[in-house]
Design a protein around this motif. Structure first.
Motif, short mmCIF file in Angstrom:
data_model
loop_
_atom_site.label_atom_id
_atom_site.label_comp_id
_atom_site.label_asym_id
_atom_site.label_seq_id
_atom_site.Cartn_x
_atom_site.Cartn_y
_atom_site.Cartn_z
N ILE A 84 0.86 -1.18 0.00
CA ILE A 84 0.00 0.00 0.00
C ILE A 84 0.90 1.23 0.00
CG2 ILE A 84 -1.91 1.18 1.12
CD1 ILE A 84 -2.60 -1.42 2.54
N PRO A 85 1.23 1.78 -1.18
CA PRO A 85 2.14 2.92 -1.24
C PRO A 85 1.51 4.21 -0.73
CG PRO A 85 1.25 2.43 -3.41
CD PRO A 85 0.78 1.33 -2.50
N ALA A 86 2.34 5.07 -0.20
CA ALA A 86 1.87 6.37 0.28
C ALA A 86 1.76 7.35 -0.88
CB ALA A 86 2.84 6.92 1.32
N ASN A 87 0.90 8.34 -0.69
CA ASN A 87 0.77 9.46 -1.63
C ASN A 87 0.47 9.02 -3.06
OD1 ASN A 87 1.43 11.20 0.52
ND2 ASN A 87 3.61 10.92 0.13
N ALA A 88 -0.09 7.83 -3.21
CA ALA A 88 -0.48 7.34 -4.54
C ALA A 88 -1.94 7.68 -4.81
CB ALA A 88 -0.28 5.82 -4.62
N LYS A 89 -2.24 8.05 -6.04
CA LYS A 89 -3.62 8.37 -6.40
C LYS A 89 -4.44 7.08 -6.46
CE LYS A 89 -2.51 12.50 -9.10
NZ LYS A 89 -2.61 13.15 -10.44
N PRO A 90 -5.71 7.13 -6.06
CA PRO A 90 -6.55 5.94 -6.21
C PRO A 90 -6.74 5.59 -7.68
CG PRO A 90 -7.86 7.86 -5.60
CD PRO A 90 -6.43 8.26 -5.47
N MET A 91 -6.83 4.32 -7.96
CA MET A 91 -7.04 3.88 -9.33
C MET A 91 -8.40 4.33 -9.85
SD MET A 91 -5.59 -0.04 -9.18
CE MET A 91 -3.86 -0.39 -8.90
N ASP A 92 -8.51 4.40 -11.16
CA ASP A 92 -9.78 4.75 -11.80
C ASP A 92 -10.70 3.55 -11.93
OD1 ASP A 92 -9.02 7.42 -12.13
OD2 ASP A 92 -8.01 6.98 -14.03
N PHE A 93 -10.23 2.38 -11.51
CA PHE A 93 -11.00 1.15 -11.58
C PHE A 93 -10.65 0.29 -10.39
CE2 PHE A 93 -7.01 0.56 -13.67
CZ PHE A 93 -6.59 -0.71 -13.35
N SER A 94 -11.47 -0.71 -10.13
CA SER A 94 -11.20 -1.65 -9.04
C SER A 94 -10.31 -2.77 -9.57
CB SER A 94 -12.50 -2.23 -8.49
OG SER A 94 -13.30 -1.21 -7.93
N LEU A 95 -9.28 -3.11 -8.82
CA LEU A 95 -8.35 -4.16 -9.23
C LEU A 95 -8.24 -5.19 -8.13
CD1 LEU A 95 -6.24 -5.34 -11.16
CD2 LEU A 95 -4.53 -3.86 -10.09
N LEU A 96 -8.56 -6.46 -8.47
CA LEU A 96 -8.46 -7.56 -7.52
C LEU A 96 -7.69 -8.71 -8.15
CD1 LEU A 96 -11.35 -6.09 -6.86
CD2 LEU A 96 -11.70 -8.07 -5.40
N PHE A 97 -6.99 -9.44 -7.30
CA PHE A 97 -6.31 -10.67 -7.71
C PHE A 97 -7.14 -11.85 -7.19
CE2 PHE A 97 -3.18 -7.35 -7.23
CZ PHE A 97 -2.41 -7.47 -8.38
N VAL A 98 -7.25 -12.90 -7.99
CA VAL A 98 -8.06 -14.05 -7.62
C VAL A 98 -7.35 -15.32 -8.09
CG1 VAL A 98 -9.43 -13.92 -9.74
CG2 VAL A 98 -10.38 -15.07 -7.73
N LYS A 99 -7.49 -16.40 -7.34
CA LYS A 99 -6.90 -17.67 -7.76
C LYS A 99 -7.50 -18.06 -9.10
CE LYS A 99 -4.74 -20.54 -5.88
NZ LYS A 99 -4.89 -21.34 -4.67
N SER A 100 -6.65 -18.30 -10.08
CA SER A 100 -7.13 -18.60 -11.43
C SER A 100 -7.98 -19.87 -11.47
CB SER A 100 -5.94 -18.73 -12.39
OG SER A 100 -5.04 -19.73 -11.94
N SER A 101 -7.69 -20.83 -10.58
CA SER A 101 -8.46 -22.08 -10.56
C SER A 101 -9.92 -21.85 -10.20
CB SER A 101 -7.83 -23.06 -9.56
OG SER A 101 -7.79 -22.50 -8.26
#
Length: 432
Positions: free
Chosen positions: A193-210
């Motif tokens: 979780i970096p400091a002073n970073a702008k929030p993304m314009d979209f939601s990003l999630l990682f999920v188990k590919s299986s």
């Protein structure tokens, strides 16, 4: 009989020394266990876990009899950061996924709530602008309200351009104009979780590919994070030297970690409750046995967010930096079966220390190996070294410790059997 009496006398004399050596690692283990307990919330921004940890460290330093470099041992500052202290949920195929092992949000993801259609895109085609354009045209009516799923579990096999585009997505580049992106992985990536970073314009999630192998048509997502100014603090103390009071030897290590994300705590035993425990142990040692030189103990917050605490300290020093004789940063201090690495080992003002470190280890065999590494902006030594100060970063190689930036980095998952020997090697090299 005389020989027996002699051996008994030697054993009696050695007992306090052996107890002292053993007690160091016992003390460190206790600190690691405390700092990684649930009440500290992973020592991050969520629930002010880092402030809870700072109070713990300051209380310990006061009890040892060290002197504060700032009021209450705390140097206050603040930075902006994403705080994921709300609900973090993903439901696929009617089953709620387990956060931390089956899915995880990106550290600066856009908040998200609702049911979303899922569109599927081939990772290899990220390098094909025409394929991306065709995908966008075919899904123009609903892409803004959908999640795009990309299986990146074999990302090492992607062509160079596709990997570059994938990294842009991970850093927040909105390639699709979708509500969100799901990246299918074999295992959750390290949480950051970096400091002073702008929030993304979209939601990003990682999920188990299986979990996405059946290609579900819809998913349910909720991520209640917020971006806010986060007040925090460095913890700072010193013990005055007995002879050379104006020459400073500085020990430092960051005490913060990723924190808590939703209901999942990232304990951070190896990174870096272990280093904080070592610096605290050294403060305890020198408070009872002051050295010739003044010894300084710095515990930084904000390291995991981009070296925020050490950068702030260099810009707002609490002592004359020109009086620093040497600085040792301790980070990632569990394990050590294969020895230690020393970053910034070959600078003009550190190479003599490293040469002596190698010689002392060759004579006494404290660790399996002492490996030099070039300077790198990978921990809190860097802002000081970049300013020209003699600062090195010592970390362990090999051995047992928890996963990096994962919920598995627990106290029980790490070993510190080389802890005493590494500290003795450092102190002997410094002549302390």
């Amino acid at each position: 009989m005389r020989t027996l009496k002699y051996l008994v006398c030697i054993a009696v004399l050695l007992c306090p020394l052996l107890a002292l050596r053993a007690q160091d690692s016992i003390f460190a283990r206790g600190v690691i266990r405390d700092l990684t307990s649930a009440e500290f919330h992973g020592r991050g921004a969520a629930y002010r876990g880092d402030s809870i940890a700072a109070t713990y460290l300051a209380t310990k330093l006061q009890s040892f009899g060290t002197k504060p470099l700032a009021e209450g041992f705390l140097q206050h500052y603040a930075f902006d950061i994403c705080i994921l202290d709300g609900r973090v949920e993903l439901t696929v195929g009617g089953r709620k996924m387990t956060q931390g092992t089956e899915f995880s949000p990106a550290g600066t993801t856009k908040p998200c709530k609702g049911r979303f259609p899922v569109l599927y895109f081939d990772a290899e085609k990220l390098s094909d602008d025409a394929a991306v354009a065709l995908f966008l045209m075919q899904n123009a009516k609903n892409i803004a309200k959908s999640f795009v799923y990309i299986d990146v579990s074999h990302d090492k096999d992607l062509n160079k351009t596709s990997r570059r585009k994938l990294n842009l997505i991970k850093r927040g580049t909105d390639v699709f104009g979708s509500a969100g992106v799901l990246l299918g992985v074999d295992a959750m990536p390290p949480m950051s979780i970096p400091a002073n970073a702008k929030p993304m314009d979209f939601s990003l999630l990682f999920v188990k590919s299986s979990l996405m192998s059946d290609k579900p048509k819809k998913i349910k997502v909720r991520v209640d994070n917020r971006f806010a100014a986060h007040p925090t603090q460095n913890v700072v103390a010193y013990v005055e030297g007995t002879r050379c009071k104006d020459s400073l030897v500085v020990f430092m290590g960051h005490y913060d970690h990723v924190g808590q994300v939703g209901k999942v705590v990232y304990p951070g035993a190896h990174d870096n409750a272990s280093g904080a425990a070592a610096v605290l142990d050294l403060a305890r040692h020198f408070a009872a046995r002051p050295a010739d030189y003044t010894t300084v103990f710095l515990f930084f917050s904000g390291e995991e967010s981009g070296l925020m605490g050490s950068i702030y300290f260099v810009q707002n020093p609490l002592f004359d930096l020109s009086k620093v004789k040497f600085m040792v940063n301790i980070d990632l201090f569990c394990g050590g079966d294969e020895g230690i690495m020393v970053f910034n080992a070959e600078a003009d003002n550190t190479k003599a220390f490293f040469a002596k470190l190698k010689a002392v280890n060759a004579e006494h065999g404290y660790v399996a190996d002492v490996e030099p590494r070039k300077i790198s902006a990978n921990s809190d030594h860097y802002p000081f070294a970049a300013k020209g100060l003699p600062a090195v970063f010592v970390l362990t190689k090999g051995g047992d410790y928890g996963g990096y930036h994962s919920p598995d980095d627990t106290c029980d998952g790490c070993q510190i059997r080389h802890y005493n020997d590494i500290l003795h090697l450092i102190l002997q090299t410094l002549g302390l």
